[in-house]
Design an enzyme around this catalytic site. Structure first.
Site, PDB file in Angstrom:
ATOM      1  N   CYS A 157       0.307  -1.282  -0.109  1.00 51.88           N
ATOM      2  CA  CYS A 157       0.337   0.050   0.098  1.00 51.88           C
ATOM      3  C   CYS A 157       1.013   1.246   0.021  1.00 51.88           C
ATOM      4  CB  CYS A 157      -0.723   0.426   1.369  1.00 51.88           C
ATOM      5  SG  CYS A 157      -2.256   0.984   0.555  1.00 51.88           S
ATOM      6  N   HIS A 158       0.979   1.846   0.994  1.00 46.63           N
ATOM      7  CA  HIS A 158       1.655   3.561   1.165  1.00 46.63           C
ATOM      8  C   HIS A 158       2.876   3.330   1.587  1.00 46.63           C
ATOM      9  CE1 HIS A 158      -2.803   4.873   1.042  1.00 46.63           C
ATOM     10  NE2 HIS A 158      -2.268   6.082   0.471  1.00 46.63           N
TER      11      HIS A 158
END
Length: 182
Positions: free
Chosen positions: A106-107
């Protein structure tokens, strides 16, 4: 094999911590929660506070040589805080310098960008990070899980919580192969 999970004191997406953590336990390896501060970290379910988890070690008291691999869970605030901490960034870079496998979801790729380790690598992430990855010299792809062996280490990346099953299966396999080769 000991596996480091690096997270900020708050902001980690809980499922991106607990799912991979369980996968490490199920593989017979030992996960350690590493953070920039001692005590407990605050996880989130998107924008809502979730559970807290005890920190095993602080990033300023560990060495990459203690770990067979590194997992970087996401959450928007988590990697944003980590990339502002020089010890956390150095810890991440150390895995690349020593050829140890890294898994990020993800991030979490923001921390990789800050560590300057995506140049020449192909990876995936939450879609909003694609420009950051390209600007840092990496190639962004929209895939459930991407394994990149173009550098000194193996880099495993995924986009989002819906990719967790594939992410966990892939990084556990890759970490085990790297451990056997070491």
């Amino acid at each position: 094999m000991q596996i480091a999970f690096l997270v900020a004191p708050e902001g980690v997406e809980q499922v991106e911590l607990t799912g991979p953590w369980q996968a490490v336990l199920d593989s017979g390896d030992i996960p350690h929660l590493v953070s920039t501060k001692s005590g407990r970290i605050q996880a989130f379910n998107h924008l809502d506070k979730a559970d807290t988890f005890p920190v095993d070690r602080t990033v300023d008291s560990v060495d990459v040589s203690e770990y067979g691999g590194l997992v970087l869970p996401g959450g928007v605030a988590n990697p944003d805080a980590l990339r502002m901490d020089k010890n956390a960034v150095a810890f991440v870079k150390g895995f690349f310098d020593r050829g140890r496998p890294v898994a990020a979801i993800c991030h979490a790729a923001w921390t990789l960008v800050e560590a300057d380790v995506v140049r020449g690598r192909t990876l995936t992430s939450w879609p909003s990070l694609q420009t950051d990855i390209r600007n840092a010299g990496g190639t962004w792809v929209d895939e459930q899980v991407k394994v990149c062996t173009a550098g000194h280490n193996t880099l495993i990346t995924s986009r989002k919580p819906a990719d967790l099953k594939a992410f966990c299966a892939t990084f556990v396999t890759e970490f085990a192969q790297a451990g056997r080769a070491a």
